[in-house]
Enzyme design. Structure first.
Site, PDB file in Angstrom:
ATOM      1  N   SER A 181       0.154  -3.433   7.147  1.00 22.84           N
ATOM      2  CA  SER A 181      -0.623  -3.654   5.923  1.00 22.84           C
ATOM      3  C   SER A 181       0.024  -3.134   4.653  1.00 22.84           C
ATOM      4  O   SER A 181      -0.507  -3.356   3.560  1.00 22.84           O
ATOM      5  CB  SER A 181      -2.015  -3.033   6.070  1.00 22.84           C
ATOM      6  OG  SER A 181      -2.828  -3.831   6.885  1.00 22.84           O
ATOM      7  N   LYS A 227       0.428  -5.443   1.774  1.00 26.54           N
ATOM      8  CA  LYS A 227      -0.580  -5.685   0.728  1.00 26.54           C
ATOM      9  C   LYS A 227      -0.171  -5.107  -0.620  1.00 26.54           C
ATOM     10  O   LYS A 227      -0.826  -5.398  -1.632  1.00 26.54           O
ATOM     11  CB  LYS A 227      -1.934  -5.142   1.169  1.00 26.54           C
ATOM     12  CG  LYS A 227      -2.510  -5.853   2.395  1.00 26.54           C
ATOM     13  CD  LYS A 227      -3.919  -5.367   2.701  1.00 26.54           C
ATOM     14  CE  LYS A 227      -4.487  -6.040   3.935  1.00 26.54           C
ATOM     15  NZ  LYS A 227      -4.163  -5.327   5.187  1.00 26.54           N
ATOM     16  N   SER A 257      -8.059  -1.367   3.367  1.00 30.51           N
ATOM     17  CA  SER A 257      -7.059  -2.343   3.811  1.00 30.51           C
ATOM     18  C   SER A 257      -7.692  -3.614   4.360  1.00 30.51           C
ATOM     19  O   SER A 257      -7.246  -4.177   5.367  1.00 30.51           O
ATOM     20  CB  SER A 257      -6.147  -1.709   4.869  1.00 30.51           C
ATOM     21  OG  SER A 257      -4.980  -2.471   5.047  1.00 30.51           O
ATOM     22  N   LYS A 274      -0.563   2.689  -0.054  1.00 32.34           N
ATOM     23  CA  LYS A 274      -1.000   1.757   0.989  1.00 32.34           C
ATOM     24  C   LYS A 274      -0.503   2.207   2.353  1.00 32.34           C
ATOM     25  O   LYS A 274       0.667   2.535   2.534  1.00 32.34           O
ATOM     26  CB  LYS A 274      -0.462   0.346   0.687  1.00 32.34           C
ATOM     27  CG  LYS A 274      -1.108  -0.715   1.531  1.00 32.34           C
ATOM     28  CD  LYS A 274      -2.550  -0.933   1.142  1.00 32.34           C
ATOM     29  CE  LYS A 274      -3.363  -1.538   2.265  1.00 32.34           C
ATOM     30  NZ  LYS A 274      -3.632  -0.623   3.396  1.00 32.34           N
TER      31      LYS A 274
END
Length: 372
Positions: A52, A55, A112, A216
């Site tokens: 993730s 992202k 997320s 993130k």
């Protein structure tokens, strides 16, 4: 020749580790945001799955869409069947459920949410496929040569890879150009849907690391535990990237080791002249002088060098008109320990056109009259 040698010595000192630093992750990188200087790297160009952390690019493109006016924070996004089918980390959007861009960005940053990431991608580009094409174009523009995106989420997909170096580059672009993202990446706990849905940040550093600003997390069985961690102290923001760690706890420990190393050993110095810049005489100009200005710049130095910074201003005694805004008038040389660490142009802050013949004649007549 001595100045050139001193410059390269200063660069060598900056790029040499202050002390041994080790992380468990097979790929890691530490970067200073303002200058983009890499302070530590290990396996930084290994092509690995980012999970993730993907992202970061999704958020970058959403922020660019907001800046360009294609979206705004209050834009209503309707969840498609495709967005709702993502699985993994999500807020369980239902098909045709509507939510603002702001709330969906919050869900992506804090928990997320894959469903929100795809819904935002569709809002920007019409489809996730078109958005992924845009992701790869943007990666190429940023020089991310190790990266291929296959989706907007980081869910497992053949050939979806990047590197610690490339993650640092896109993370820097996001936080440098779009500091507003911090209002979401620094949230520890919050709610959506009028308080019905609780959110707790997947990035534990937000709660437990002083100065944490984001950014993130990511994890899958294949990718391991990944993280792009950002933190700011004393006006300096660092980016620590970790890929393929064995456990969630270890990725945070590795990131803290990198960040602690950076904050303990480096400082960001704002370059100033240390004195007022006096006007420079202009010959044959419509005005007698031009005001110099200093280009804004920061220099990253080891802390010992930052404490010993010296400045020297070298300015032209005069210039001939016409002078255009931005013309170079001199140089600010910044040194530390006898080595040059920066040479910053001093520029004309205004236009000074050449005097016309009529104005020149009038000026001579006035001078003659005053002399008599």
């Amino acid at each position: 020749m001595k100045r050139i040698a001193a410059f390269f010595c200063a660069i060598l000192l900056l790029t040499t580790p202050v002390r041994a630093l080790e992380v468990d992750a097979p790929a890691a990188l530490l970067m200073e945001k303002e200058t983009g200087t890499v302070l530590f790297a290990k396996g930084e160009h290994q092509q690995l799955e980012p999970a993730s952390v993907t992202k970061v690019m999704t958020l970058l493109l959403v922020m660019e869409a907001i800046d360009s006016g294609r979206l705004n924070w209050d834009t209503t996004v309707t969840a498609s069947a495709h967005a709702c089918s993502m699985g993994g980390s999500q807020i369980w959007l239902k098909e045709n459920e509507q939510m603002s861009v702001a709330d969906m960005v919050k869900a992506v940053c804090v928990v997320s949410a894959n469903d929100c990431a795809v819904a935002l991608a569709e809002a920007v580009s019409g489809s996730e496929e078109a958005f992924v094409e845009r992701m790869n174009r943007r990666a190429a523009e940023l020089g991310m040569a190790d990266t291929v995106f296959r989706n907007a989420t980081g869910l497992p997909a053949a050939g979806h890879v990047t590197s610690a170096a490339d993650i640092a580059v896109m993370s820097r672009e996001l936080i440098l150009r779009h500091p507003d993202i911090r209002q979401y990446t620094t949230i520890w706990m919050d709610t959506l849907r009028g308080g019905q849905s609780s959110l707790v940040n997947t990035n534990k550093l937000i709660r437990f690391y002083s100065g944490a600003t984001g950014l993130k997390t990511g994890s899958t069985d294949a990718a391991g535990y990944c993280l792009s961690a950002t933190a700011e102290r004393d006006g300096m923001e660092l980016i620590a990237v970790i890929l393929k760690d064995a456990t969630s706890a270890q990725r945070f420990e590795d990131a803290k080791s990198l960040l602690n190393h950076g904050f303990a050993n480096y400082a960001l110095v704002n370059v100033t002249a240390g004195q007022a810049l006096l006007p420079v005489a202009v010959s044959l100009g419509a005005r007698a002088t031009v005001q110099p200005v200093l280009e804004s710049r920061s220099v990253l130095l080891e802390k010992a060098a930052a404490a010993a910074v010296e400045r020297e201003v070298s300015m032209a005694p005069s210039v001939e008109a016409p002078v255009a805004t931005g013309d170079r008038l001199g140089t600010l040389t910044v040194t530390s320990g006898g080595g040059v660490v920066a040479e910053v142009p001093i520029l004309a802050g205004e236009d000074v056109p050449r005097i016309t013949y009529g104005a020149m004649a009038l000026r001579l007549l006035r001078s003659a009259f005053l002399a008599s």
